[in-house]
Design an enzyme around this catalytic site. Structure first.
Site, PDB file in Angstrom:
ATOM      1  N   TYR A 158       0.928  -1.372  -0.080  1.00 30.00           N
ATOM      2  CA  TYR A 158      -0.034  -0.062  -0.049  1.00 30.00           C
ATOM      3  C   TYR A 158       0.850   0.999  -0.076  1.00 30.00           C
ATOM      4  CZ  TYR A 158      -3.581   3.349   1.231  1.00 30.00           C
ATOM      5  OH  TYR A 158      -4.580   4.427   1.244  1.00 30.00           O
ATOM      6  N   LYS A 162       1.297   4.340  -3.023  1.00 27.18           N
ATOM      7  CA  LYS A 162       1.209   5.501  -2.640  1.00 27.18           C
ATOM      8  C   LYS A 162       2.255   6.517  -2.943  1.00 27.18           C
ATOM      9  CE  LYS A 162      -3.420   5.063  -1.815  1.00 27.18           C
ATOM     10  NZ  LYS A 162      -4.306   5.429  -2.792  1.00 27.18           N
TER      11      LYS A 162
END
Ligand SMILES: NC(=O)c1ccc[n+]([C@@H]2O[C@H](COP(=O)([O-])OP(=O)(O)OC[C@H]3O[C@@H](n4cnc5c(N)ncnc54)[C@H](O)[C@@H]3O)[C@@H](O)[C@H]2O)c1
Length: 279
Positions: A158, A162
């Site tokens: 994740y 990002k």
């Protein structure tokens, strides 16, 4: 040169607009007079949001789109452009999270995270950018995360996705500036939000690092689009991260540990069984 974008009368596309901050941004943009287009994996969720918008006197439509599927994105974009003539604001918001340690995360989940959180940015933005450049106006918004500014335990996929989202938008901003295209970009980096996507996360110092409220994040994002801002980081403490990186790495890590950042995911459950996690 970038500039603000009046939403009244504009067309605003929101990926993942069926839930969470996407849903809230859809309602907020419609309230300001925008025609809202929702792309979501979940048709019922998107339909419900569109119904709420029309009940309040606004206009909205939706298409069932997996933003990670390039062919589906191209087809849906062609249909939309033929119907409404392009969009003024693209909000790349759809995102997913695994929330597990590197060795506990199946390869397919890692790939899916990058497909949805990273590659979709390319497919969706490439579909609408030519129209924005031609009309000499538009805004490309990327909903990244505070995890795009600091790596966090149990977020190897994740957080990396990002960071990629932040890099994507910064590169695009500079490319557009270099080529003299008056199309704006906005990167949004919020700390955890109470949408349910990160259900179970905890924060050690709620005054310094509060779990954000979805309506607040959505409203501030829509305001940032209207003001032509390039970056929105919430809360303020998160904006100090790039400066803290001047410190030796061990001290930087220690500060994050004291703030409880690497313990935030200890009780993470996520929103099990949602379309986002079924992927
Ligand atoms: N919730 C948080 O704590 C938090 C914090 C920082 C950043 N963010 C980011 O904000 C964005 C929205 O998060 P949220 O909390 O509102 O999430 P959410 O899970 O409430 O909503 C995400 C929506 O995206 C849709 N979606 C998922 N995969 C899709 C795909 N492949 N194609 C189309 N639609 C898809 C889902 O159906 C859902 O409607 C995400 O990019 C997330 O990474 C969230």
């Amino acid at each position: 040169m970038t500039r603000g974008q009046h939403l009244d009368g504009g067309r605003v596309l929101i990926t993942g607009g069926g839930s969470g901050i996407g849903r809230r941004m859809a309602l907020e943009a419609a309230r300001r007079g925008a025609h809202v287009i929702i792309w979501d994996l979940s048709a019922p969720a998107a339909e419900t949001v569109c119904a709420q918008i029309t009940a309040a006197g606004g206009t909205a439509r939706h298409q069932t789109v997996d933003v990670a599927d390039r062919d589906v994105v191209d087809e849906a974009a062609a249909t939309l452009i033929a119907d409404v003539g392009g969009v003024d604001v693209v909000i790349n918001n759809a995102g997913i999270v695994s929330g597990t340690r590197l060795l506990d995360t199946p390869a397919a989940a890692i790939e899916r995270t990058f497909d949805v959180n990273v590659l979709a940015l390319y497919w969706v933005t490439r579909a609408f950018l030519p129209g924005m450049i031609e009309r000499r106006r538009g805004t490309v918004v990327t909903i990244a995360s505070a995890a795009g500014l600091v790596g966090v335990a149990r977020q190897t996929d994740y957080s990396a996705s990002k960071w990629a989202a932040v890099g994507f938008t910064e590169s695009l901003r500079n490319e557009l500036r270099a080529d003299g295209h008056p199309v704006a970009t906005l990167t949004v980096c919020p700390y955890y939000i109470d949408t349910g996507m990160f259900a179970g996360v905890t924060t050690r110092f709620p005054r310094l690092l509060p779990i954000l409220q979805e309506d607040d994040v959505a409203r501030r994002t829509i305001e940032a689009i209207e003001r032509g801002r390039e970056q929105l980081i919430m809360p303020a403490l998160v904006a100090t991260l790039p400066g803290l990186r001047l410190l030796p790495t061990r001290l930087f890590d220690r500060i994050n540990d004291v703030l409880g950042v690497n313990a935030t995911m200890d009780h993470f459950t996520g929103r099990v069984g949602t379309p986002a996690r079924r992927g």
